[in-house]
Design a protein around this motif. Sequence first.
Motif, PDB file in Angstrom:
ATOM      1  N   CYS A 245      76.534   1.478 -49.512  1.00 37.47           N
ATOM      2  CA  CYS A 245      76.653   2.215 -50.703  1.00 37.47           C
ATOM      3  C   CYS A 245      77.549   3.196 -50.285  1.00 37.47           C
ATOM      4  O   CYS A 245      77.658   3.839 -49.185  1.00 37.47           O
ATOM      5  CB  CYS A 245      75.299   2.860 -51.218  1.00 37.47           C
ATOM      6  SG  CYS A 245      73.718   1.917 -51.595  1.00 37.47           S
ATOM      7  N   LEU A 246      78.316   3.755 -51.399  1.00 35.98           N
ATOM      8  CA  LEU A 246      79.052   4.768 -51.565  1.00 35.98           C
ATOM      9  C   LEU A 246      78.609   5.898 -52.295  1.00 35.98           C
ATOM     10  O   LEU A 246      78.187   5.560 -53.418  1.00 35.98           O
ATOM     11  CB  LEU A 246      80.474   4.535 -51.805  1.00 35.98           C
ATOM     12  CG  LEU A 246      81.528   5.574 -52.173  1.00 35.98           C
ATOM     13  CD1 LEU A 246      81.988   6.314 -50.855  1.00 35.98           C
ATOM     14  CD2 LEU A 246      82.879   5.075 -52.952  1.00 35.98           C
ATOM     15  N   TYR A 247      78.258   7.043 -51.723  1.00 37.62           N
ATOM     16  CA  TYR A 247      77.650   8.071 -52.308  1.00 37.62           C
ATOM     17  C   TYR A 247      78.315   8.554 -53.575  1.00 37.62           C
ATOM     18  O   TYR A 247      79.619   8.720 -53.524  1.00 37.62           O
ATOM     19  CB  TYR A 247      77.331   9.210 -51.533  1.00 37.62           C
ATOM     20  CG  TYR A 247      76.377  10.199 -52.384  1.00 37.62           C
ATOM     21  CD1 TYR A 247      75.219  10.050 -52.630  1.00 37.62           C
ATOM     22  CD2 TYR A 247      76.934  11.394 -53.086  1.00 37.62           C
ATOM     23  CE1 TYR A 247      74.161  10.946 -53.372  1.00 37.62           C
ATOM     24  CE2 TYR A 247      76.198  12.213 -54.063  1.00 37.62           C
ATOM     25  CZ  TYR A 247      75.037  11.889 -54.041  1.00 37.62           C
ATOM     26  OH  TYR A 247      74.057  12.614 -54.788  1.00 37.62           O
ATOM     27  N   GLY A 248      77.831   8.828 -54.641  1.00 34.84           N
ATOM     28  CA  GLY A 248      78.453   9.234 -55.864  1.00 34.84           C
ATOM     29  C   GLY A 248      79.009   8.155 -56.940  1.00 34.84           C
ATOM     30  O   GLY A 248      79.376   8.128 -57.913  1.00 34.84           O
ATOM     31  N   HIS A 249      78.627   6.665 -56.313  1.00 36.77           N
ATOM     32  CA  HIS A 249      79.091   5.343 -56.980  1.00 36.77           C
ATOM     33  C   HIS A 249      77.939   4.825 -56.983  1.00 36.77           C
ATOM     34  O   HIS A 249      77.391   4.462 -58.173  1.00 36.77           O
ATOM     35  CB  HIS A 249      80.195   4.917 -56.270  1.00 36.77           C
ATOM     36  CG  HIS A 249      81.599   5.771 -56.263  1.00 36.77           C
ATOM     37  ND1 HIS A 249      82.694   5.604 -57.115  1.00 36.77           N
ATOM     38  CD2 HIS A 249      81.818   6.787 -55.666  1.00 36.77           C
ATOM     39  CE1 HIS A 249      83.378   6.502 -56.759  1.00 36.77           C
ATOM     40  NE2 HIS A 249      83.043   7.310 -55.959  1.00 36.77           N
ATOM     41  N   ASP A 250      77.457   4.198 -55.922  1.00 40.03           N
ATOM     42  CA  ASP A 250      76.249   3.261 -55.898  1.00 40.03           C
ATOM     43  C   ASP A 250      75.170   3.834 -55.925  1.00 40.03           C
ATOM     44  O   ASP A 250      73.984   3.557 -55.971  1.00 40.03           O
ATOM     45  CB  ASP A 250      76.453   2.301 -54.713  1.00 40.03           C
ATOM     46  CG  ASP A 250      77.884   1.867 -54.603  1.00 40.03           C
ATOM     47  OD1 ASP A 250      78.126   0.831 -55.527  1.00 40.03           O
ATOM     48  OD2 ASP A 250      78.543   1.973 -53.533  1.00 40.03           O
ATOM     49  N   ILE A 251      74.881   5.314 -55.401  1.00 42.29           N
ATOM     50  CA  ILE A 251      73.679   6.073 -55.316  1.00 42.29           C
ATOM     51  C   ILE A 251      74.089   7.571 -55.803  1.00 42.29           C
ATOM     52  O   ILE A 251      75.216   7.848 -55.417  1.00 42.29           O
ATOM     53  CB  ILE A 251      73.143   6.100 -54.008  1.00 42.29           C
ATOM     54  CG1 ILE A 251      74.374   6.455 -52.702  1.00 42.29           C
ATOM     55  CG2 ILE A 251      72.466   4.806 -53.261  1.00 42.29           C
ATOM     56  CD1 ILE A 251      73.660   6.690 -51.403  1.00 42.29           C
ATOM     57  N   ASP A 252      73.192   8.118 -56.229  1.00 42.21           N
ATOM     58  CA  ASP A 252      73.578   9.438 -56.819  1.00 42.21           C
ATOM     59  C   ASP A 252      72.098  10.156 -56.924  1.00 42.21           C
ATOM     60  O   ASP A 252      70.928   9.698 -56.874  1.00 42.21           O
ATOM     61  CB  ASP A 252      74.360   9.501 -58.097  1.00 42.21           C
ATOM     62  CG  ASP A 252      73.901   8.648 -59.102  1.00 42.21           C
ATOM     63  OD1 ASP A 252      72.566   8.427 -59.335  1.00 42.21           O
ATOM     64  OD2 ASP A 252      74.507   8.149 -59.939  1.00 42.21           O
ATOM     65  N   THR A 253      72.056  11.451 -57.982  1.00 37.20           N
ATOM     66  CA  THR A 253      71.036  11.990 -57.819  1.00 37.20           C
ATOM     67  C   THR A 253      70.052  11.614 -58.876  1.00 37.20           C
ATOM     68  O   THR A 253      68.815  11.979 -58.921  1.00 37.20           O
ATOM     69  CB  THR A 253      71.485  13.540 -58.440  1.00 37.20           C
ATOM     70  OG1 THR A 253      72.320  13.480 -59.629  1.00 37.20           O
ATOM     71  CG2 THR A 253      72.185  14.152 -57.402  1.00 37.20           C
ATOM     72  N   ALA A 254      70.452  10.556 -59.632  1.00 37.54           N
ATOM     73  CA  ALA A 254      69.344   9.763 -60.672  1.00 37.54           C
ATOM     74  C   ALA A 254      69.023   8.462 -60.017  1.00 37.54           C
ATOM     75  O   ALA A 254      68.471   7.815 -60.999  1.00 37.54           O
ATOM     76  CB  ALA A 254      70.258   9.605 -62.030  1.00 37.54           C
ATOM     77  N   THR A 255      69.108   8.112 -58.928  1.00 31.63           N
ATOM     78  CA  THR A 255      68.954   6.814 -58.313  1.00 31.63           C
ATOM     79  C   THR A 255      67.973   7.304 -57.161  1.00 31.63           C
ATOM     80  O   THR A 255      68.175   7.831 -56.315  1.00 31.63           O
ATOM     81  CB  THR A 255      70.099   6.230 -57.584  1.00 31.63           C
ATOM     82  OG1 THR A 255      71.167   6.344 -58.651  1.00 31.63           O
ATOM     83  CG2 THR A 255      69.832   4.881 -57.208  1.00 31.63           C
ATOM     84  N   THR A 256      66.759   6.308 -57.011  1.00 26.36           N
ATOM     85  CA  THR A 256      65.874   6.593 -55.995  1.00 26.36           C
ATOM     86  C   THR A 256      66.136   5.459 -55.138  1.00 26.36           C
ATOM     87  O   THR A 256      66.854   4.585 -55.242  1.00 26.36           O
ATOM     88  CB  THR A 256      64.406   6.165 -56.658  1.00 26.36           C
ATOM     89  OG1 THR A 256      64.259   4.898 -56.702  1.00 26.36           O
ATOM     90  CG2 THR A 256      64.063   7.015 -57.955  1.00 26.36           C
TER      91      THR A 256
END
Length: 382
Positions: A245-256
Amino acid sequence: MPVPDDQKSLRHTPLHALHVSLGGKMVPFAGYDMPVQYPAGVLKEHLHTRAAAGLFDVSHMGQIALRPKSGKVEDAARALERLLPQDIVAIAEGRQRYAQFTNKDGGILDDLMVANFGDHLFLVVNAACKDADEAHLRANLSGDCVIDPLADRALIALQGPKAETVLATLCAAAPSMKFMDAGPHEVAGIKCFVSRSGYTGEDGFEISAPASDVERLAKMLLDNPDVLPIGLGARDSLRLEAGLCLYGHDIDTATTPVEAALEWSVQKSRRSGGARAGGFPGAEKILAHFDNGATRRRVGLRAEGRAPVREGALLFADADAREPIGQVTSGGFGPSLNAPVAMGYVPTNLSALGTKLFAEVRGQRLPLAVAAMPFVKNTYKR
């Protein structure tokens, strides 16, 4: 030549001058002026890392020491567990673990590495999040720990099947290290922090060195004919092939973590029924996802044709569907596979391997299928 206004405020890593001297094409990234590629080009840099060894400057990342006020590293570990769903207490001295800071809604504030150095914890966090992460730690853990940002240190990564052989000439401890081992070691007589880990899916090492010594160390590594400097372009294609994962793309504040298919990173002790279950931000939602499942999931995607399916492309259940069912979060051409690869989010009931979907690219619906990750088998030394 005058410096463009959008680059005047960019920060430089301690290796900036070396990048320029090596012909690096510099671009803005997370507030830094960073090399996206060198004269060899992204394709050759990618394939060289898979075949030999590549050297990456990741000094823009944040490095933070978490020092327990009690003098007991376990107390720092217990304190840190208030902010993330991983079992930090169980990290043995000389080992590290992948983790995520979560928010009250179960979303991911940042992902990070946590190492146990015996008398303190050593954290590596993402460049774009490091100031917020430090503030988050200070706001929540200052009563238990001294939060010490290590601004005088640089970070480089040596990745690829020949990384061990290369580093062994400068660091006697390198061959005996296993995947996710981490601790203080001398490299070419320089006092460093070394972990056997990385962001490419290949065997390799990350080396934290004093900023004053890192250029000398980087040049010694580059003197080895098996090592090439590698820019952000190949770093991204390598991690995509590795399904990372790349933060801000594949994971973010709306992703568990469960939606992101990162269940493996949350130990049983922190899950429902575990010895220290819950107690972290968003625990109710995250544990509910563990118990009942989430409605969407990050999956790997392989296109049937040759056209890359890139970030932002909408996903559809069939060629004629009017409403999208998901979106691509990372995508591009996989040089090791000589084929396009992507990751994205789809409803959980459409996440099974082999499920046929369609991506909208330049007004056309391109067929693709849910595929296993990593796309390229990892080569970690376990």
